[in-house]
Design an enzyme around this catalytic site. Structure first.
Site, PDB file in Angstrom:
ATOM      1  N   CYS A   2       5.743  -0.225   7.592  1.00 26.07           N
ATOM      2  CA  CYS A   2       5.438   0.997   6.851  1.00 26.07           C
ATOM      3  C   CYS A   2       6.685   1.407   6.070  1.00 26.07           C
ATOM      4  O   CYS A   2       7.795   1.420   6.623  1.00 26.07           O
ATOM      5  CB  CYS A   2       5.049   2.107   7.826  1.00 26.07           C
ATOM      6  N   LEU A   3       6.498   1.744   4.802  1.00 24.18           N
ATOM      7  CA  LEU A   3       7.633   2.146   3.970  1.00 24.18           C
ATOM      8  C   LEU A   3       8.246   3.456   4.467  1.00 24.18           C
ATOM      9  O   LEU A   3       9.402   3.741   4.172  1.00 24.18           O
ATOM     10  CB  LEU A   3       7.186   2.274   2.511  1.00 24.18           C
TER      11      LEU A   3
ATOM     12  N   HIS B 150      -4.577   1.566   7.868  1.00 24.03           N
ATOM     13  CA  HIS B 150      -3.200   2.079   7.977  1.00 24.03           C
ATOM     14  C   HIS B 150      -2.994   3.225   6.979  1.00 24.03           C
ATOM     15  O   HIS B 150      -2.458   4.282   7.337  1.00 24.03           O
ATOM     16  CB  HIS B 150      -2.237   0.920   7.695  1.00 24.03           C
ATOM     17  N   GLU B 151      -3.444   3.017   5.725  1.00 23.01           N
ATOM     18  CA  GLU B 151      -3.245   4.052   4.699  1.00 23.01           C
ATOM     19  C   GLU B 151      -4.109   5.282   4.969  1.00 23.01           C
ATOM     20  O   GLU B 151      -3.662   6.423   4.744  1.00 23.01           O
ATOM     21  CB  GLU B 151      -3.528   3.488   3.300  1.00 23.01           C
TER      22      GLU B 151
ATOM     23  N   HIS C 117      -2.493   7.567   7.273  1.00 27.06           N
ATOM     24  CA  HIS C 117      -1.506   8.454   6.613  1.00 27.06           C
ATOM     25  C   HIS C 117      -2.173   9.735   6.122  1.00 27.06           C
ATOM     26  O   HIS C 117      -1.581  10.822   6.190  1.00 27.06           O
ATOM     27  CB  HIS C 117      -0.877   7.763   5.401  1.00 27.06           C
TER      28      HIS C 117
ATOM     29  N   GLY D 174       0.850  -1.195   0.000  1.00 31.18           N
ATOM     30  CA  GLY D 174       0.000   0.000   0.000  1.00 31.18           C
ATOM     31  C   GLY D 174       0.881   1.239   0.000  1.00 31.18           C
ATOM     32  O   GLY D 174       2.079   1.175   0.308  1.00 31.18           O
TER      33      GLY D 174
ATOM     34  N   GLN E 220       3.033   9.993   1.379  1.00 26.61           N
ATOM     35  CA  GLN E 220       4.342   9.333   1.553  1.00 26.61           C
ATOM     36  C   GLN E 220       5.321   9.726   0.441  1.00 26.61           C
ATOM     37  O   GLN E 220       6.525   9.541   0.592  1.00 26.61           O
ATOM     38  CB  GLN E 220       4.175   7.810   1.610  1.00 26.61           C
TER      39      GLN E 220
HETATM   40  O1  K1U Z   1       4.038   2.319   3.966  1.00 21.79           O
HETATM   41  C1  K1U Z   1       2.931   1.832   3.789  1.00 21.79           C
HETATM   42  O2  K1U Z   1       1.915   2.417   4.133  1.00 21.79           O
HETATM   43  C2  K1U Z   1       2.831   0.491   3.115  1.00 21.79           C
HETATM   44  C3  K1U Z   1       2.810  -0.678   4.078  1.00 21.79           C
HETATM   45  C4  K1U Z   1       1.380  -1.162   4.167  1.00 21.79           C
HETATM   46  C5  K1U Z   1       1.041  -2.050   5.324  1.00 21.79           C
HETATM   47  C6  K1U Z   1       1.720  -3.215   5.571  1.00 21.79           C
HETATM   48  C7  K1U Z   1       1.370  -4.025   6.641  1.00 21.79           C
HETATM   49  C8  K1U Z   1       0.332  -3.664   7.451  1.00 21.79           C
HETATM   50  C9  K1U Z   1      -0.328  -2.495   7.219  1.00 21.79           C
HETATM   51  C10 K1U Z   1       0.016  -1.685   6.144  1.00 21.79           C
HETATM   52  C11 K1U Z   1       3.722  -1.759   3.503  1.00 21.79           C
HETATM   53  O3  K1U Z   1       3.526  -2.202   2.423  1.00 21.79           O
HETATM   54  S1  K1U Z   1       5.013  -2.324   4.490  1.00 21.79           S
HETATM   55  C12 K1U Z   1       5.771  -3.598   3.493  1.00 21.79           C
HETATM   56  C13 K1U Z   1       4.983  -4.863   3.443  1.00 21.79           C
HETATM   57  O4  K1U Z   1       4.068  -5.062   4.223  1.00 21.79           O
HETATM   58  C14 K1U Z   1       5.284  -5.889   2.433  1.00 21.79           C
HETATM   59  C15 K1U Z   1       6.338  -5.761   1.555  1.00 21.79           C
HETATM   60  C16 K1U Z   1       6.596  -6.747   0.622  1.00 21.79           C
HETATM   61  C17 K1U Z   1       5.825  -7.874   0.560  1.00 21.79           C
HETATM   62  C18 K1U Z   1       4.781  -8.028   1.438  1.00 21.79           C
HETATM   63  C19 K1U Z   1       4.519  -7.043   2.377  1.00 21.79           C
HETATM   64 ZN    ZN Z   2       2.543   3.339   6.090  1.00 27.35          ZN
END
Ligand code: K1U
Ligand code: ZN
Length: 169
Positions: free
Chosen positions: A94-95, A136-137, A140, A46, A51
Site C-alpha cells: 500500500c502506498l 483493497h481500494e 480505503h 491503484g 490517500q
Molecule cells: O496504496 C494503494 O492502495 C495502492 C497499492 C495497490 C495494491 C497493491 C497490491 C495489492 C493490493 C493493492 C499499490 O499499488 S502498492 C505498489 C504495487 O503494488 C506496485 C508498484 C509498482 C509496480 C507494481 C506493483
Molecule cells: Zn492501499
C-alpha cells in the site's frame, strides 16, 4: 494535471469513511487525472482519493504490465454486488504503508457496480489481481487499511516501521 501528496500511516484522515459522489463532472475528472498521475509517479497499481486527502468514493487503477500500453481505470461510487465464498491469499502492499508487504485473504471473485470516467453505470466481474486491488481500494473508502486485516502485533510493527522511515527521509 498535478502530483498530489500521498498520506501515510498513522495519518488520521486515512481512517475516514469517504462520501458518495453526486455527479461525475469535469472537476471530478480533474481529480481522477491528478490521482492517476500521482499513482503512476509513486509507482502503484491503484489509488483511492482518501490517500491524497480527498474523502470521496473514487478509485483509479492500472493493472497493465510494464510491456503493455497503459490501461487506466476509474471507479466512482463502487459497490460490491456479490463476493465468492472462495477466498484467495495475496501479498499486498500500500502506498500509504510504504515498504510493508503481507498476505491478506479476500474473496477470490467479486461482482461490481460503479460509475466510469463518463459517469455511466457499469457492472463488471473481477478476479485475480483485479479482485484483490478493487477490494483493497474499496477498503480505503471505508477507512480500512490492509494492515487492519493483520494481527495487532503486525499492524503496530508496520506503523512503527513507517514512522521510522518517514523520520529518516
Ligand atoms: O496504496 C494503494 O492502495 C495502492 C497499492 C495497490 C495494491 C497493491 C497490491 C495489492 C493490493 C493493492 C499499490 O499499488 S502498492 C505498489 C504495487 O503494488 C506496485 C508498484 C509498482 C509496480 C507494481 C506493483
Ligand atoms: Zn492501499
Amino acid at each position: 494535471m498535478a502530483l498530489r501528496e500521498i498520506l501515510v500511516v498513522p495519518h488520521p484522515v486515512l481512517k475516514q469513511v469517504s462520501a458518495n459522489v453526486d455527479v461525475v463532472d469535469d472537476d471530478l475528472r480533474a481529480l481522477m487525472d491528478d490521482m492517476l498521475e500521482t499513482m503512476y509517479d509513486a509507482p502503484g497499481i491503484g489509488l483511492a482519493a482518501i490517500q491524497i486527502g480527498v474523502p470521496k468514493r473514487v478509485i483509479v487503477m492500472d493493472l497493465a504490465r510494464p510491456d503493455e500500453e497503459p490501461q487506466p481505470r476509474y471507479y466512482v461510487n463502487p459497490e460490491i454486488l456479490w463476493a465468492s465464498e472462495e477466498t484467495a491469499p495475496y501479498e499486498e502492499g500500500c502506498l500509504s504503508v510504504p515498504e510493508i508487504f503481507d498476505e491478506v485473504e479476500r474473496p477470490a471473485r467479486v461482482k461490481l457496480r460503479y460509475l466510469n470516467y463518463q459517469g455511466e453505470q457499469v457492472e463488471e466481474d473481477a478476479e485475480g489481481l483485479f479482485a484483490v486491488c478493487i477490494q483493497h481500494e474499496m477498503d480505503h473508502l471505508n477507512g480500512v487499511l490492509f494492515i487492519d486485516h493483520l494481527s495487532r502485533l503486525k499492524r503496530e510493527q508496520a506503523v512503527k516501521k513507517v514512522k521510522k522511515l518517514v523520520k529518516a527521509a
